[in-house]
Motif scaffolding. Structure first.
Motif: not given
Length: 403
Positions: A155-158, A167-170
């Motif tokens: 969701a627009a996280e690239w 976005t941080p993986p956690e």
């Protein structure tokens, strides 16, 4: 306009602290108590149940015995999955693959805020750009490279067009999401293959809707492209035979842009005619959960952008920063028309871009870099519809550039 999301703190073990972290990271701030919000959200479903979709499509494939179908894969994309997932299908450059999707990505269950799977689904070949985003719950990608087909959700996280996660993986793994899909790899024309399956039935109307989309063959207006993370713009924006750009959006998020470098010192003025048939928001657009709107705007060389909106609820002349956290620092909205009285009629607008930038942004930019068209309707999932005509930028020396 980022449309990233987070889960309600009351669902799936996500703590309030985690929810706040996800909201700040991904760009969406929602109230934790908003009883009135349910009243403005649409009640449509996101597609057939996953088991129903899988059962239906498998039955159709067995019965059809289509010579057009080279292979297929059923897949799930769940919260804990990090991008990207190799489907175990290899495509040749130019080969078509159709995706049929169902599921939801929940922003907040308690507020009934969620995204359709087509809005956040991405695919690519051999780990290389470009990424394909269907926007709808069925779509057909043409492989850009030889190699394995990979899928992901974002969701627009690239961080870039290469599909690197920002976005941080956690935080990414705490999303409340499940997408179930089928990938159909065709030997030839996807339309022929879909017709061969349709002869045996359909799966939640996904095959018929994708055939109709392919046969429409819509393309973006010449010179325009999708903004990173916002695919499927051709299903929202298209240019008709009269030269007007039509815009129809429901439950999607599309921003298209056209590069245009014009110095602010030249006194640029943005002019356009606008016919809005339906506004997408049932409430004021300056709040994150109701930030659905249609807009035209400009992006500046310093990364700031200024968009002009027509609002039913906010007063004309109001200026506000985008209510989504990641965009608040870079996006400004100005209400250029208010109310419903002139909906359905053509209205002409002109804005002094340099003056608006100076008054409401005041940054170091020396020029415009892009013109934008925006159709943001994922939050309330209501329809927005309009037309643009005679988009142009004129300068103080009487130079006119048609967009």
């Amino acid at each position: 306009m980022c449309f990233s999301c987070f889960r309600s703190p009351s669902t799936a073990g996500l703590s309030r602290r985690d929810a706040l972290a996800r909201a700040c990271t991904l760009g969406l701030v929602l109230p934790f108590t908003a009883p009135a919000l349910r009243a403005v959200c649409a009640a449509e479903q996101s597609g057939p149940a996953p088991t129903d979709l899988m059962s239906a499509i498998k039955d159709i494939i067995v019965q059809a015995k289509s010579p057009e179908l080279a292979a297929y894969r059923v897949f799930d994309i769940n919260a804990g999955d990090l991008p990207w997932t190799d489907l175990g299908l290899d495509a040749a450059q130019g080969q078509q693959v159709t995706f049929l999707l169902t599921g939801r990505m929940w922003l907040s269950r308690e507020h009934d805020l969620w995204f359709n799977p087509g809005l956040i689904f991405h695919a690519r070949t051999r780990g290389l750009r470009p990424m394909y985003i269907p926007m709808l719950n069925a779509g057909t990608m043409t492989a850009s490279h030889d190699g394995p087909i990979e899928v992901a959700r974002s969701a627009a996280e690239w961080a870039s067009e290469d599909g690197v996660l920002q976005t941080p993986p956690e935080i990414y793994k705490k999303a409340d999401v499940r997408i179930t899909g089928v990938a159909l790899l065709w030997r030839g024309d996807a339309r022929v293959g879909i017709k061969s399956l349709l002869a045996q039935g359909d799966a939640g109307d996904l095959l018929a809707s994708e055939l109709a989309r392919l046969e429409r063959g819509r393309k973006l207006p010449a010179g325009w492209s999708n903004l990173l993370g916002f695919g499927g713009g051709q299903e929202v924006f298209s240019r008709d035979e009269n030269g007007e750009i039509t815009c129809d959006s429901a439950g999607s998020a599309s921003i298209i842009e056209r590069p245009l470098s014009i110095p602010l010192a030249s006194g640029p003025r943005l002019g356009w005619r606008w016919k809005i048939d339906q506004l997408p928001s049932a409430a004021a657009e300056d709040q994150a959960p109701t930030h659905d709107y249609l807009s035209i705007g400009v992006k500046f060389e310093d990364g700031q952008d200024l968009t002009y909106i027509w609002s039913e609820h906010l007063p004309q002349g109001m200026v506000f920063r985008c209510p989504l956290a990641n965009w608040k620092a870079i996006e400004t909205h100005m209400v250029v028309r208010s109310g419903k009285a002139e909906l359905g009629t053509w209205q002409a607008f002109e804005r002094d871009i340099a003056a608006d930038y100076s008054a409401h942004i005041g940054g170091p930019a020396k020029s415009i870099s892009h013109v934008w068209l925006l159709a943001i309707t994922p939050f309330q999932r209501r329809k927005g519809s309009c037309r643009y005509a005679d988009i142009k930028i004129s300068t103080a020396d009487n130079t006119v550039l048609k967009v």
